[in-house]
Every structure is written in C-alpha cells, then in structure tokens.
Design a protein around this motif. Structure first.
Motif, PDB file in Angstrom:
ATOM      1  N   THR A   1      38.384  35.745  46.108  1.00  0.00           N
ATOM      2  CA  THR A   1      36.977  35.655  45.718  1.00  0.00           C
ATOM      3  C   THR A   1      36.631  34.192  45.459  1.00  0.00           C
TER       4      THR A   1
ATOM      5  N   ARG B   1      32.329  40.470  53.936  1.00  0.00           N
ATOM      6  CA  ARG B   1      31.991  40.796  52.545  1.00  0.00           C
ATOM      7  C   ARG B   1      30.537  41.244  52.449  1.00  0.00           C
TER       8      ARG B   1
ATOM      9  N   GLY C   1      30.013  39.891  47.517  1.00  0.00           N
ATOM     10  CA  GLY C   1      31.302  39.266  47.804  1.00  0.00           C
ATOM     11  C   GLY C   1      32.448  40.259  47.886  1.00  0.00           C
TER      12      GLY C   1
ATOM     13  N   ILE D   1      32.480  33.039  52.218  1.00  0.00           N
ATOM     14  CA  ILE D   1      32.122  34.427  51.933  1.00  0.00           C
ATOM     15  C   ILE D   1      30.944  34.881  52.797  1.00  0.00           C
TER      16      ILE D   1
END
Ligand code: ZN
Ligand code: ZN
Ligand code: ZN
Ligand code: ZN
Lengths: 227, 227
Positions: free
Chosen positions: B17, B51, B55, B26
């Motif tokens: 992340t 994603r 996210g 992302i």
C-alpha cells in the motif's frame, strides 16, 4: 537393511462405504476385529478413522474412545494413531479426540486440492492441532500431500511445536494434488533425510490403485509400509 | 546462454500500500508510467494487478481495461499479463477481465496456505479460468506455489486445457507455503525440463526479502527474471 519393518494399517479410511465394498469394517466391533487380524499378521501402527451410525466419517471422540479401547485390549503394544483429517469434521472438532492421548495422531500442515474441493488446513487450525498434540504428548504423523508440507513440518519442529522428530507420510495419487510419480517419491525420501537425518522414519500412502505401487517403492527405499 | 533475457515486471502486486511505500504506483496513470520505465529498461512482460479507488486489490475489468490500454499505448510490443490471483477477488470474478484478451494471464492450479489463510483455488474454478483463457486465446502463466502445481499444469496441458506449452512461475518464500530453498528451486527447474522439455521457459518470483535471491538463482539457471 535388517531394520524391523513397521507396517501401518489404515482401518476403514474416510471414504469407502459398505456399498463400495461389503468387507469394509464400519462399526467399532468390525474395526477392532480387522485391526486384530492385521496386528497378528505383523502390523504395528493402526491409523484410525471412525464412522457414525449411518456410516459417515465423523470425529466423534466417543467413537474414537471405543475404538482405541478395543485396539488396546485386543492388540497389546500396537501403536494407535487417530486421524484428525478434514474428511471427518471441520475446524476444531477435528481435534476433539486428542484428549484421549493416543500414541499418535495424523496432522495435515498445509492445504491442497482434493478431486472436487479444497482440502482446507488453515494456519491457525494447524497450529492449534499441533499444540493440542503437544499438550497431550501425542506424536504427529505429518500428512505430506505436497513438497512444501515436509518443509512446513521442519519449520514447526524447529519452533518446538511438534513432539519428537517428525514422522512424515507421503500421500500420492490424489487427483488434483500430487500424482504417484517415482522421481517425486525419490525426492521426498531425500528431502526427509536432508531435513530430519538419514535415519528419520517415513511412510508412504498411495491412494486407490496406487497403493501397491507406493508400497513397493517404500519397501525398496527403507520406508514403513501402509496397507 | 545468449538467449535474450525476458524480464517480467510485476506492477504494484496485490499487497503493498502507499502506507508501506509511497512510491508504489496505485492509480492506472501511475502504473502505466512505472511500466513504461521498466519497459524502456528492458522488461518484456508486465504482470498486472489493479486497485480500486481506496487502493484495495480488485478484479474490476474496467480497471484492467484502462491499464491494458495504457500499457499497449506506451509500451508497444510489451506482453500484457493480467492477474487472476485470489487476493483480488473471489470465485468467477477473478476471471472477469479475461474477455479483454490480454496476451497472458496468471493461473493458479492448486491450493496452498498463505501466511494467515488458505489460498483457495478449487478444481472447478481452476478449470473454468483455464477454459476462459482458452476461449480468448490467452497463454497462462502457471503460478507454482508447490511442486504438485507443476504436475497439475502438465495434466491440464495433456488434456488440452491450456494454450501452448505451460509457462511456469515458481513462487517461493511465502510463509506457510514453499520457502525459498535452493535445492527445491533446482528441483523445480529440473521438473519443468522433465515435463515440458529442455527449452521450456519458466520464471521465478521470490516474495519480499527473497526477491533478489530468486532473481540470482533464476539468472544463473537460465530462467526469466521477475522484478
Ligand atoms: Zn503411516
Ligand atoms: Zn487417514
Ligand atoms: Zn513471470
Ligand atoms: Zn501477481
């Protein structure tokens, strides 16, 4: 090569029914009788599954208790190994019989596919089953359906989660999982020696038509037999 | 040993992340940019995850379509491989993007444990994903998390369920699954040669801290690299 040969007899298993084969022992009385025959013929370990009144696989501790008692009475000295396999129950019910303190219990340490479904052994359940076995002083038989399961046994042993040196059983010939292939069998044997030492015991189970083949390979390679 | 080296770049993956690493691309725009850099540096295959707006990993076909379009526009000739992995969706949603007809798609053919759960790839889902890939002429990358997965790819190829010679990726270093062990890596390579021929292509992915190690092993053994 003059090691005494350990023969592990699988009583009933979790799959066959009377409809498949009328000779399959289903009741505890039938199971004890059949184990006694195997014991008298030289078997030293009884790998035990139990069934409910309808003949379906169950993890019912009372059934396991009756079977264990019968085997201990009629087969003095035989090693009793109870199955915690996933065909007989789900989640922690799979380990409900461990408080009976059998000599051994089967332990699956990873997940894999079965012919029509996923054989699920989530990490937290594996850890819990191992810790119950440790609590009750039970030696696990590691069910290796794939190569990583042997390495997982090593990791667990290194963390002190298993009683004694892991005793690995190779399970081969399961559809959608590891086929019965000689070069893989040889590599499994080598892997056990590399991870657990030259003299570490192991056994092999061939599913269905692969049973005789696997027994031949195991006998030739110094493993324990399974019938 | 002068084979051109195929480099497979994994865009984003399904786990990291922005909180872990602010540099992780992302959005689709960020992903295309980062793929283009890799392409210009020599990467030939883009292994793609996408994603959602928060996210989180998703299998959303629209996201995949936008990413595929961006890569095709900015990286002409690059092989686009879309992930059907189970971190991004469940059941048939995992294959919802296959009608986009990417060059390749990842295909898990067995089940195994992940650090905290079971990575479930039930036989009927595997069969369905493979048949969708066949319908759309997509070459699968077989994700081998364990040895039996390579054999499963062979069984599927023999039944005509896969497009072309299986292209196997070894995934090593996943906790509770196969560790990154050199002797197993060597055996994987040997297994691919035995099953699919001396010249069959393969690649290897080391998870987390094992990535560099696996790339070294793969480069030395003639496999494709993954970055
Ligand atoms: Zn055994
Ligand atoms: Zn069993
Ligand atoms: Zn790759
Ligand atoms: Zn992926």
């Amino acid at each position: 090569m003059t090691q005494p040969c350990i023969i592990c007899v699988a009583i009933t298993g979790s799959l066959p029914t009377k409809a498949d084969n009328p000779a399959v022992p289903i009741t505890v009385v039938e199971q004890v009788e059949s184990t006694q025959e195997a014991f008298e013929a030289g078997a030293t370990i009884a790998h035990c599954h139990v069934r409910d009144d309808e003949g379906k696989p169950t993890s019912d501790p009372e059934r396991f208790a009756a079977l264990k008692e019968g085997i201990e009475k009629h087969c003095p000295g035989m090693i009793v190994q109870l199955s915690t396999g996933g065909r007989s129950g789900a989640g922690k019910t799979r380990g409900g019989m461990l408080s009976l303190r059998p000599d051994m219990a089967s332990l699956s340490v990873g997940s894999n596919n079965f012919p029509t479904r996923v054989y699920e052994n989530p990490p937290d359940l594996v850890e819990w089953l191992a810790s119950e076995m440790k609590t009750y002083g039970i030696k696990p038989e590691i069910e290796a359906f794939d190569l990583s399961h042997i390495y997982q046994a090593k990791a667990m042993a290194d963390r002190g989660e298993l009683v004694g040196t892991p005793y690995v059983q190779f399970v081969m010939g399961v559809k959608n999982s590891m086929p019965a292939v000689k070069r893989v069998f040889d590599y499994y044997v080598e892997t056990v020696k590399v991870l657990f030492g030259e003299d570490a015991p192991w056994c092999a189970a061939g599913i269905g038509r692969h049973q005789i083949e696997l027994n031949d390979w195991a006998a030739a390679a110094g493993g324990h037999l399974r019938t």
